[in-house]
Design an enzyme around this catalytic site. Structure first.
Site, short mmCIF file in Angstrom:
data_model
loop_
_atom_site.label_atom_id
_atom_site.label_comp_id
_atom_site.label_asym_id
_atom_site.label_seq_id
_atom_site.Cartn_x
_atom_site.Cartn_y
_atom_site.Cartn_z
N ARG A 59 -0.88 3.99 20.72
CA ARG A 59 -1.76 4.91 19.96
C ARG A 59 -1.50 6.36 20.37
NH1 ARG A 59 -6.73 6.06 21.55
NH2 ARG A 59 -7.08 4.03 22.50
N TYR A 112 -6.22 13.11 -4.98
CA TYR A 112 -6.40 11.66 -4.90
C TYR A 112 -7.88 11.33 -4.66
CZ TYR A 112 -6.07 6.91 -3.14
OH TYR A 112 -6.26 5.57 -2.92
N ASP A 184 -0.92 18.59 0.42
CA ASP A 184 -0.45 17.21 0.32
C ASP A 184 0.82 17.22 -0.52
OD1 ASP A 184 0.05 14.55 -0.45
OD2 ASP A 184 -2.06 14.01 -0.21
N LYS A 209 4.36 6.05 0.03
CA LYS A 209 4.95 6.34 -1.27
C LYS A 209 6.46 6.56 -1.12
CE LYS A 209 0.69 5.94 -2.47
NZ LYS A 209 -0.18 6.58 -1.56
N1 LCS Z 1 -2.33 11.55 -0.96
C1 LCS Z 1 -1.94 11.25 -2.21
C2 LCS Z 1 -1.39 12.32 -3.09
C3 LCS Z 1 -2.03 9.93 -2.67
O1 LCS Z 1 -1.62 9.66 -3.92
C4 LCS Z 1 -2.55 8.93 -1.81
C5 LCS Z 1 -2.69 7.52 -2.25
C6 LCS Z 1 -2.95 9.30 -0.52
C7 LCS Z 1 -2.82 10.61 -0.12
C8 LCS Z 1 -3.47 8.30 0.47
O2 LCS Z 1 -2.40 7.60 0.99
P1 LCS Z 1 -2.53 6.12 1.62
O3 LCS Z 1 -3.67 6.16 2.57
O4 LCS Z 1 -2.79 5.19 0.48
O5 LCS Z 1 -1.22 5.93 2.29
N2 LCS Z 1 -2.52 7.31 -3.63
C9 LCS Z 1 -2.65 6.17 -4.25
C10 LCS Z 1 -2.55 6.02 -5.66
O6 LCS Z 1 -2.42 6.94 -6.47
N3 LCS Z 1 -2.64 4.74 -5.97
O7 LCS Z 1 -2.83 3.95 -4.86
C11 LCS Z 1 -2.87 4.82 -3.68
#
Ligand code: LCS
Length: 398
Positions: A59, A112, A184, A209
């Site tokens: 961690r 998001y 972001d 992603k």
């Molecule tokens: N930032 C953006 C721009 C995102 O699209 C997402 C997740 C996150 C942060 C969060 O990331 P995670 O914790 O899921 O790794 N976006 C999603 C979407 O559009 N569909 O499913 C997840």
């Protein structure tokens, strides 16, 4: 290997690791361990006191995660990065490292859904207030800054409606007022856009992603100056969003082909967007690479590629959109994005369903909006799939 004289493809392959000194392993080893042994009690104490380099506990840090951290820092043109368990962990850790009770944050409304809820719901419970503004209007951002504003937060392109924010303009507003700019960069990736070179302070990545790129993990990173990442590390070990070494391995492995994959995503998305724009059943297409995008000029200025995300609305509205999503064969009906496969979803009832309708409207998420994460398959096959799916009752519109 992250010399500024190297090109992006070289950095993507080499940054963060060389041949492993222990056995000469060429691929970065997976240090799948919770703890790291000390040679003596004194050494353990020195490591905890920060007087001696060396790992302690996963961690706190892990050599496999360090490979990912060094790679993303090098690609974003930053001094340092902290790998974390998810994109949301990156957002919450960064914001809790920056903000305390009584502070204010300005955020754009095209973000998001879970981030919107964090800002609109969880942070206010901790005494941190957020003002949401239309990020396409830089003056709205400037007007929202108050004496207690500590951060400006935005996505560009924003999820899902691909609204853009002028990074350099917002960063200069923030700089003049001592505010930290947090961007972001998940949709663009450092291949298409480098916010730090445009004046931003902190970059968020959902490695789930494009960085990982293969839809097989959840992970994230916060990227910034060494001073900020050192400070954030204390928040990180308290909040506990540790990235598993195996996921770090998968992300760093995926990132070696990030520039190649992004070139394919960019090219395919443009082809798909152009196909959709000329189709009789399609009402409108949103893609920063199309001249019809209201901020196409800004996209040209601050992006070197327009990304793999395309949104569109059919003339037949949500019913036609549903019929299309139920008829695609090659595209996969699912959330998430940045996978090598093409993914299709309906933001209003899926990714952004928890956002109140009035807020969705401000973010440009109409009920008929369909979101495509265009993959790296053959563009002709994707177009053929969408074409057959549009050729259905209810899909052709008037
Ligand atoms: N930032 C953006 C721009 C995102 O699209 C997402 C997740 C996150 C942060 C969060 O990331 P995670 O914790 O899921 O790794 N976006 C999603 C979407 O559009 N569909 O499913 C997840």
């Amino acid at each position: 290997m992250d010399s500024p004289t190297h090109g992006t493809c070289t950095i993507a392959v080499h940054a963060g690791h060389g041949v492993d000194p222990a056995y000469g392993a060429v691929a970065a080893p997976i240090y799948q361990t919770a703890t790291f042994a000390f040679e003596s009690a004194e050494e353990g104490a020195r490591r905890f006191a920060g007087e001696q380099d060396g790992y302690i506990y996963t961690r706190y840090g892990n050599p496999t995660t360090k490979v990912f951290e060094d790679k993303i820092a090098a690609l974003e043109g930053a001094e340092a990065a902290q790998g974390v368990a998810s994109g949301m962990s990156a957002v919450s850790t960064a914001l809790l490292a920056l903000l305390k009770r009584g502070d204010h944050i300005v955020a754009t409304d095209s973000i998001y859904a879970a981030v919107h809820l964090l800002l609109a719901d969880t942070l206010p419970h901790l005494g941190i207030e957020c003002t949401f503004v239309d990020g396409t209007q830089v003056e709205r951002v400037a007007d929202a800054v108050k004496p207690n504003t500590r951060a400006i937060y935005f996505e560009t392109p924003g999820n899902p409606a691909l609204k853009l924010v002028d990074i350099a303009a917002v960063a200069s507003i923030a700089r003049n007022t001592g505010v930290t700019t947090v961007v972001d960069n998940t949709f663009a990736t450092p291949i298409n856009q480098r916010p730090i070179s445009l004046g931003a302070d902190v970059v968020i990545q959902s490695a789930t992603k494009y960085l990982g790129g293969h839809g097989d993990l959840i992970g994230g990173a916060v990227v910034g100056s060494k001073e900020f990442i050192d400070k954030l590390w204390h928040t990180h070990i308290q909040l506990g969003g540790a990235l598993s070494p195996f996921n770090s391995f998968l992300i760093a492995r995926g990132m070696q082909t990030l520039p190649l994959r992004m070139a394919a995503h960019n090219a395919n998305a443009l082809r798909v967007a152009e196909f959709l724009e000329q189709h009789a059943a399609v009402e409108r297409v949103i893609y920063p690479g199309l001249p019809s995008h209201p901020q196409h000029e800004l996209a040209r200025r601050q992006m070197s590629g327009y990304g793999g995300m395309v949104c569109f609305e059919l003339k037949g509205g949500i019913e036609a959109g549903r019929a299309l999503m139920n008829s695609v064969r090659l595209c996969t009906l699912t959330v998430s994005l940045g996978d090598v496969r093409t993914l299709i979803c309906h933001p209003a009832s899926m990714t952004h369903a928890e956002v109140p309708p009035a807020e969705r409207e401000k973010a440009g998420i109409t009920d008929g909006l369909v979101r495509l994460s265009v993959g790296v398959e053959d563009a002709d096959d994707l177009i053929a799939d969408l074409d057959q799916a549009l050729d259905i009752p209810g899909g052709m519109g008037p």
